[in-house]
Scaffold this active site. Structure first.
Site, PDB file in Angstrom:
ATOM      1  N   ARG A 229      37.606  41.247  53.382  1.00 23.29           N
ATOM      2  CA  ARG A 229      37.161  40.009  53.143  1.00 23.29           C
ATOM      3  C   ARG A 229      38.216  38.833  53.311  1.00 23.29           C
ATOM      4  O   ARG A 229      39.012  38.768  52.622  1.00 23.29           O
ATOM      5  CB  ARG A 229      36.311  40.026  51.668  1.00 23.29           C
ATOM      6  CG  ARG A 229      36.488  38.582  51.116  1.00 23.29           C
ATOM      7  CD  ARG A 229      35.474  38.742  49.757  1.00 23.29           C
ATOM      8  NE  ARG A 229      36.076  39.532  48.659  1.00 23.29           N
ATOM      9  CZ  ARG A 229      37.175  39.280  48.013  1.00 23.29           C
ATOM     10  NH1 ARG A 229      37.841  38.076  48.302  1.00 23.29           N
ATOM     11  NH2 ARG A 229      37.595  39.931  47.002  1.00 23.29           N
ATOM     12  N   HIS A 233      36.269  36.055  46.916  1.00 31.42           N
ATOM     13  CA  HIS A 233      34.842  36.976  46.570  1.00 31.42           C
ATOM     14  C   HIS A 233      33.783  36.058  46.515  1.00 31.42           C
ATOM     15  O   HIS A 233      32.711  36.166  46.823  1.00 31.42           O
ATOM     16  CB  HIS A 233      35.026  37.473  45.103  1.00 31.42           C
ATOM     17  CG  HIS A 233      33.877  38.187  44.847  1.00 31.42           C
ATOM     18  ND1 HIS A 233      33.578  39.235  44.842  1.00 31.42           N
ATOM     19  CD2 HIS A 233      33.106  37.436  43.664  1.00 31.42           C
ATOM     20  CE1 HIS A 233      32.243  39.560  44.211  1.00 31.42           C
ATOM     21  NE2 HIS A 233      32.026  38.516  43.556  1.00 31.42           N
ATOM     22  N   TYR A 242      45.353  37.580  43.199  1.00 31.71           N
ATOM     23  CA  TYR A 242      45.712  38.865  43.073  1.00 31.71           C
ATOM     24  C   TYR A 242      46.031  39.678  44.387  1.00 31.71           C
ATOM     25  O   TYR A 242      46.009  41.094  44.340  1.00 31.71           O
ATOM     26  CB  TYR A 242      44.137  39.635  42.540  1.00 31.71           C
ATOM     27  CG  TYR A 242      43.081  39.122  43.235  1.00 31.71           C
ATOM     28  CD1 TYR A 242      42.727  39.692  44.356  1.00 31.71           C
ATOM     29  CD2 TYR A 242      42.412  38.366  42.770  1.00 31.71           C
ATOM     30  CE1 TYR A 242      41.568  39.387  45.014  1.00 31.71           C
ATOM     31  CE2 TYR A 242      41.056  37.778  43.545  1.00 31.71           C
ATOM     32  CZ  TYR A 242      40.818  38.311  44.472  1.00 31.71           C
ATOM     33  OH  TYR A 242      39.522  38.067  45.384  1.00 31.71           O
TER      34      TYR A 242
HETATM   35  C1  LIG Z   1      25.714  45.945  37.897  1.00 30.46           C
HETATM   36  C2  LIG Z   1      26.727  44.907  38.082  1.00 30.46           C
HETATM   37  N1  LIG Z   1      28.233  45.134  37.701  1.00 30.46           N
HETATM   38  C3  LIG Z   1      28.939  43.952  37.869  1.00 30.46           C
HETATM   39  C4  LIG Z   1      28.493  42.974  38.385  1.00 30.46           C
HETATM   40  C5  LIG Z   1      29.628  41.680  38.708  1.00 30.46           C
HETATM   41  N2  LIG Z   1      30.158  41.883  39.903  1.00 30.46           N
HETATM   42  C6  LIG Z   1      29.582  41.234  41.019  1.00 30.46           C
HETATM   43  S1  LIG Z   1      30.208  41.046  42.523  1.00 30.46           S
HETATM   44  C7  LIG Z   1      31.083  42.775  41.969  1.00 30.46           C
HETATM   45  C8  LIG Z   1      32.366  43.400  42.817  1.00 30.46           C
HETATM   46  C9  LIG Z   1      31.611  44.033  43.804  1.00 30.46           C
HETATM   47  O1  LIG Z   1      32.483  44.709  44.908  1.00 30.46           O
HETATM   48  P1  LIG Z   1      32.117  45.248  45.989  1.00 30.46           P
HETATM   49  O2  LIG Z   1      30.835  46.474  45.770  1.00 30.46           O
HETATM   50  O3  LIG Z   1      33.331  46.008  46.666  1.00 30.46           O
HETATM   51  O4  LIG Z   1      31.721  44.354  46.999  1.00 30.46           O
HETATM   52  P2  LIG Z   1      32.026  42.989  47.510  1.00 30.46           P
HETATM   53  O5  LIG Z   1      31.857  41.732  46.600  1.00 30.46           O
HETATM   54  O6  LIG Z   1      33.309  43.119  47.834  1.00 30.46           O
HETATM   55  O7  LIG Z   1      31.270  42.676  48.952  1.00 30.46           O
HETATM   56  C10 LIG Z   1      31.101  42.534  40.624  1.00 30.46           C
HETATM   57  C11 LIG Z   1      31.917  43.731  39.671  1.00 30.46           C
HETATM   58  C12 LIG Z   1      27.342  42.775  38.966  1.00 30.46           C
HETATM   59  N3  LIG Z   1      26.957  41.617  39.696  1.00 30.46           N
HETATM   60  N4  LIG Z   1      26.383  43.526  38.589  1.00 30.46           N
END
Ligand SMILES: Cc1ncc(C[n+]2csc(CCOP(=O)(O)OP(=O)(O)O)c2C)c(N)n1
Ligand SMILES: [Mg+2]
Length: 323
Positions: A229, A233, A242
Site C-alpha cells: 500500500r 491506510h 510507523y
Molecule cells: C472486525 C474488524 N476489526 C477491526 C477493524 C478495524 N480495522 C479496519 S482496517 C483494519 C486493518 C486491516 O488490515 P488488512 O486486512 O491487512 O487490510 P488493508 O487495510 O491492509 O487493506 C482494521 C484492524 C474492522 N474494521 N473490523
C-alpha cells in the site's frame, strides 16, 4: 496474454489510479468524509477482477477495492457514493454488476463469498466467487472457518489475499507466523499460491487458473498477492509514524503501473491517460450532483422482514423528529 488484453489491463489500472487520486483530493476538499486509498495495489485488484466471468461469477470486496470496481465496469459514482456516506453500502446495483456492497468489517466478505459459493454449487450455476481480504484479515477467525468450510465442501471460491505489508500500523510479519498466508491453504485441503501482486499479467493468470479449477469442481484456492500500500491506510492515517521512507521508496520503484507501461508504446500511455482524465471528470461531477437519500431509508433494506427492535428504533426516530 495478447497485446490487446495487456493494453486493456494497463488502461484499467491507470483509470483506477487517477480515480483514487481524485477521491483523495475530494476528501481533502471536504466532499468525501473519508477514503481508503488503493494506490500501489492496482495490478492485484485489476488483474484478479479482470479474470472473472461477469455472467456467472461474483466478487465480495473490502473497503479498498476501487481497482476491482473499475475492472468490473461498476458505476463509479455509485461505488464512490459509499465513501460519501449517503446510503447503505453504495448506490450501484450489486446484483447486476456482480460486485457485493463493500464491506468495512475486516474478514466480513470472506464468509459471504463462501455462502454464495455454497449456493452456486447447490444450484449448479457453474459460477465461482472471489473474495478479497488483507494480510491483517488473514488472522481473523472467520477466515479460517470459511476456508475450512470451503475445503470440506469443495466450494467454488477464490480467497484473494492482498498482502500489502500492513494492517494499519501492524506489519504482516507480526501477525502471520511462518510468513505465508498461501501456505495455510494446505491445512484446509485447498490450493495455495503466492504471486507477485504488482505483476498484472501474473495475477490475471493465477486468478484465471484458480477460477477455472473452481468451476471444474476442483475446489477453492488461496491466492496471496504480494504487494504494497503506497499511500496511507486511510485519509485519517499518517504512515510516517510507523514505517520508513526507504521502504516506501523501494516499493515506489516497483509501481505496478510503471512496470506495465514499460511494455507499451508511448501512444498507448497517452491514450490511457486521456481516457482516465475524461472519466475522472465525469465521476467527480456525478458525485457532486448526488443528493442525500430520504432519511427514512436508514431502516429499509436492512432485513427482508424488519425485526421488532428495528421497528421500535424507527418509531423512536420518527417521534424524535416530531418532538
Ligand atoms: C472486525 C474488524 N476489526 C477491526 C477493524 C478495524 N480495522 C479496519 S482496517 C483494519 C486493518 C486491516 O488490515 P488488512 O486486512 O491487512 O487490510 P488493508 O487495510 O491492509 O487493506 C482494521 C484492524 C474492522 N474494521 N473490523
Ligand atoms: Mg494489509
Amino acid at each position: 496474454m495478447d497485446d490487446w488484453e495487456f493494453r486493456r489491463l494497463h488502461r484499467l489500472m491507470v483509470l483506477a489510479r487517477r480515480i483514487d487520486e481524485d477521491a483523495i483530493a475530494l476528501q481533502r476538499q471536504g466532499v468525501l468524509p473519508a477514503y481508503a486509498p488503493a494506490k500501489g495495489q492496482e495490478a492485484a485488484q485489476v488483474g484478479s477482477a479482470a479474470a472473472l466471468d461477469p455472467a456467472r461469477d461474483f466478487a465480495f470486496p473490502t473497503y479498498r477495492e476501487l481497482g476491482v470496481a473499475v475492472a468490473m465496469g461498476v458505476d463509479l459514482v455509485g461505488y464512490l457514493s459509499t465513501h460519501l456516506n449517503i446510503w447503505h453500502g453504495g448506490m450501484y446495483d450489486s446484483q447486476a454488476s456482480r460486485l457485493a456492497p463493500f464491506n468495512a468489517v475486516v474478514g466480513g466478505p470472506v464468509t459471504h463469498a463462501v455462502g454464495w459459493a455454497m449456493g452456486a454449487k447447490l444450484d449448479e450455476t457453474g459460477g465461482a466467487a472471489i473474495t478479497y481480504f488483507g494480510d491483517g484479515a488473514s488472522s481473523q477467525g472467520d477466515i479460517h472457518e470459511a476456508m475450512n468450510f470451503a475445503g470440506v465442501y469443495r466450494l467454488p471460491v477464490v480467497f484473494f489475499c492482498q498482502n500489502n505489508g500492513w494492517a494499519i500500523s501492524l506489519p504482516a510479519a507480526r501477525q502471520v507466523a511462518g510468513g505465508s498466508v498461501a501456505a495455510r491453504a494446505s491445512g484446509y485441503g485447498i490450493e495455495g499460491v503466492r504471486v507477485d501482486g504488482n505483476d498484472v499479467e501474473a495475477v490475471f493468470e493465477a486468478t484465471r487458473a484458480a477460477l477455472d479449477r473452481a468451476r471444474d469442481g476442483g475446489g477453492a484456492t488461496v491466492i496471496e498477492a504480494m504487494t504494497y500500500r503506497l499511500g496511507p491506510h486511510s485519509t485519517s492515517d499518517d504512515p510516517g509514524r510507523y514505517r520508513s521512507l526507504e521502504d516506501e521508496q523501494a516499493w515506489t520503484g516497483r509501481d505496478p503501473i510503471t512496470r506495465a507501461a514499460r511494455r507499451l508504446p508511448e501512444a498507448d500511455l497517452a491514450e490511457a491517460e486521456q481516457y482516465a482524465a475524461e472519466v475522472v471528470e465525469r465521476v467527480r461531477e456525478g458525485l457532486q450532483a448526488l443528493t442525500p437519500r430520504p432519511a427514512e431509508e436508514l431502516f429499509s433494506f436492512v432485513y427482508r422482514e424488519p425485526t421488532a427492535a428495528l421497528l421500535a428504533q424507527q418509531r423512536a426516530w420518527k417521534e424524535s423528529l416530531d418532538a
